[in-house]
Design an enzyme around this catalytic site. Structure first.
Site, PDB file in Angstrom:
ATOM      1  N   ASP A   6     -13.545  -7.105 -13.134  1.00 45.46           N
ATOM      2  CA  ASP A   6     -14.920  -6.675 -12.843  1.00 45.46           C
ATOM      3  C   ASP A   6     -15.157  -5.224 -13.256  1.00 45.46           C
ATOM      4  O   ASP A   6     -16.288  -4.770 -13.279  1.00 45.46           O
ATOM      5  CB  ASP A   6     -15.171  -6.827 -11.331  1.00 45.46           C
ATOM      6  N   ASP A  11       0.866  -1.180   0.000  1.00 52.11           N
ATOM      7  CA  ASP A  11       0.000   0.000   0.000  1.00 52.11           C
ATOM      8  C   ASP A  11       0.906   1.234   0.000  1.00 52.11           C
ATOM      9  O   ASP A  11       1.966   1.223   0.629  1.00 52.11           O
ATOM     10  CB  ASP A  11      -0.913   0.011   1.239  1.00 52.11           C
ATOM     11  N   SER A  50     -11.050  -3.155  -8.752  1.00 53.88           N
ATOM     12  CA  SER A  50     -11.007  -1.807  -8.178  1.00 53.88           C
ATOM     13  C   SER A  50     -11.561  -0.770  -9.150  1.00 53.88           C
ATOM     14  O   SER A  50     -12.737  -0.408  -9.063  1.00 53.88           O
ATOM     15  CB  SER A  50      -9.590  -1.461  -7.731  1.00 53.88           C
ATOM     16  N   GLY A  75     -19.025  -6.437  -8.368  1.00 53.00           N
ATOM     17  CA  GLY A  75     -18.306  -6.800  -7.135  1.00 53.00           C
ATOM     18  C   GLY A  75     -19.096  -6.452  -5.884  1.00 53.00           C
ATOM     19  O   GLY A  75     -19.183  -7.237  -4.941  1.00 53.00           O
ATOM     20  N   GLY A  76     -19.687  -5.274  -5.874  1.00 47.90           N
ATOM     21  CA  GLY A  76     -20.391  -4.837  -4.670  1.00 47.90           C
ATOM     22  C   GLY A  76     -21.896  -5.029  -4.774  1.00 47.90           C
ATOM     23  O   GLY A  76     -22.638  -4.587  -3.898  1.00 47.90           O
ATOM     24  N   GLU A 127     -17.442   1.704 -19.288  1.00 48.35           N
ATOM     25  CA  GLU A 127     -18.475   0.705 -19.012  1.00 48.35           C
ATOM     26  C   GLU A 127     -19.792   1.143 -19.642  1.00 48.35           C
ATOM     27  O   GLU A 127     -20.117   2.336 -19.630  1.00 48.35           O
ATOM     28  CB  GLU A 127     -18.631   0.526 -17.500  1.00 48.35           C
ATOM     29  N   HIS A 160     -19.053  -5.242 -13.442  1.00 47.65           N
ATOM     30  CA  HIS A 160     -18.968  -4.338 -12.275  1.00 47.65           C
ATOM     31  C   HIS A 160     -20.008  -4.706 -11.206  1.00 47.65           C
ATOM     32  O   HIS A 160     -20.785  -3.854 -10.757  1.00 47.65           O
ATOM     33  CB  HIS A 160     -19.152  -2.878 -12.701  1.00 47.65           C
TER      34      HIS A 160
END
Ligand SMILES: NC(=O)c1ccc[n+]([C@@H]2O[C@H](COP(=O)([O-])OP(=O)(O)OC[C@H]3O[C@@H](n4cnc5c(N)ncnc54)[C@H](O)[C@@H]3O)[C@@H](O)[C@H]2O)c1
Length: 398
Positions: free
Chosen positions: A253, A170, A228, A283-284, A258, A281
């Site tokens: 993803d 990170d 991400s 993922g969430g 998009e 997209h």
């Protein structure tokens, strides 16, 4: 007070606000600018997802709006600066879908390691492709997490529980969870990781941060994931790394461009490659995440109106005022200039009102004071408080 909830929010949101005493009106679709302005007449709280644009024109037409809840992650659809200037507090749900993204990442890692999508396609095509070749357990394998924030760090914990050896990199100094090993550079991570997964944020500097050079540094036959942001990866370079056989699989993803809505056509250099999992997209996107978003943002709106709490607001100074046995609570949002708090206390003093509790927070150009008094504040004092130079909004919470 009235709440207008658009875009088919999870019922939890309406339930929380109804229980808090709001008159809640719900619509399944988004509204355009003019429709929104009309619908907001007499409305105190607005709940939306990503499709309703709350522009400067909307806000200027309805400056008395108390707060906006973005029942999603992003807040680009709202003119946050204008909302702040007018004192319209805005909240979103930055963490509600974290677990959903983590679970999709884990599912993808196992699916790639077992070449599940290839087996599935073959069997649907009537071919019995029973073989252990190229199939692996994930236990004992090394996972390199790039970006150790909310999602990356939670993935670290779940992956370890499945027996993976976790390394992370990170740009900020993050606490290593469990037995995870911190890498001091991306290059160090790429040297050890058999699976590399990106969970960096969308800062501009991350554009194209993972390209041909980074793929070349990855271990031969390793796996790659990006859940991400689309623009952080050079997907032509990823395609080349997959086609050459340097990488054994990828799961993606998010894409730089998009399609706007469900059913629209999609194209990518990654289409039609073996052991490459492409998802739109999502993922969430789980029902659990939607419910949590409803609970989280609904609760934030309620707590702002009932207690003056602004914690995790995206455009207000953040304050979690204590609960005190006060007679009256006032919240005073003002320009962050010298003397406003003194003027506020002077008005209360002149009206012989004792302050039982007071807290102040500032953020950029704004200051936010929450004051509990031991006696009711007369109208003349409230008028004087509103007249203080720099006052943006005064709310009385009894
Ligand atoms: N696929 C989906 O549906 C979905 C859902 C939610 C979030 N996301 C995306 O996932 C990403 C991570 O979300 P989060 O909530 O964990 O964010 P976060 O802000 O909590 O964490 C991001 C981390 O990445 C680090 N970072 C930034 N740039 C870096 C770099 N170049 N190298 C290494 N580390 C870097 C930051 O220091 C931070 O610790 C975001 O881009 C978010 O938009 C995708």
């Amino acid at each position: 007070m009235r709440a207008l909830l658009l875009e088919n929010l999870h019922p939890t949101a309406g339930k929380i606000l109804t229980e808090a005493g709001f008159d809640v009106e719900e619509h399944s679709g988004a509204l355009d600018e003019d429709e929104l302005i009309a619908a907001l007449e007499g409305v105190d709280l607005l709940g939306i997802r990503s499709k309703t644009e709350v522009t400067q024109r909307v806000l200027d037409a309805r400056p008395d709006l108390t707060a906006i809840g973005a029942f999603c992650i992003g807040t680009n659809q709202i003119d946050l600066a204008r909302a702040a200037t007018l004192g319209v507090a805005t909240f979103n749900a930055p963490y509600s879908n974290t677990r959903s993204v983590v679970e999709l990442a884990i599912a993808n890692i196992i699916a790639m390691a077992r070449r599940l999508t290839e087996r599935d396609k073959a069997l649907h095509a009537g071919v019995w492709d029973k073989s252990a070749d190229g199939s692996h357990e994930i236990r004992g394998r090394s996972l390199g997490i790039v970006g150790y924030g909310n999602i990356g760090s939670q993935l670290s914990v779940v992956a370890e529980a499945l027996g993976m050896r976790v390394y992370f990199y990170d740009v900020d100094d993050r606490l290593a969870l469990g037995n995870a090993t911190r890498c001091s550079s991306l290059a160090e991570l790429l040297e050890v990781a058999e699976t590399v997964t990106l969970h960096v944020d969308g800062r501009e500097a991350n554009a194209g941060v993972f390209g041909a050079a980074e793929f070349a540094m990855m271990r031969p036959r390793s796996l790659f994931l990006n859940l991400s942001r689309g623009f952080v990866v050079d997907y032509d370079a990823l395609r080349a790394a997959l086609v050459s056989g340097h990488l054994a699989g990828a799961a993606v993803d998010v894409f730089p461009k998009e399609p706007k809505k469900r059913g629209d056509a999609f194209d990518s250099p990654l289409r039609n490659l073996p052991n490459v999992i492409l998802t739109p997209h999502v993922g969430g996107s789980t029902e659990e995440a939607q419910e949590d978003i409803g609970r989280f943002v609904g609760g934030k709106l309620r707590d702002y109106v009932r207690r003056g709490a602004t914690s995790l607001s995206v455009n207000m100074p953040t304050l979690m005022p204590e609960r005190t046995p006060h007679t009256q609570r006032i919240t005073h949002l003002h320009q962050n200039v010298p003397g406003v708090l003194a003027a506020l206390n002077d008005v209360l003093g002149r009206h012989e009102i004792n302050i039982g509790y007071q807290s102040l927070a500032t953020r950029g150009d704004l200051g936010y004071a929450v004051t509990d008094t031991d006696s009711p504040i007369p109208d003349a004092a409230l008028a004087a408080l509103r007249d203080i130079d720099g006052t943006v909004r005064l709310r009385v919470i009894s």
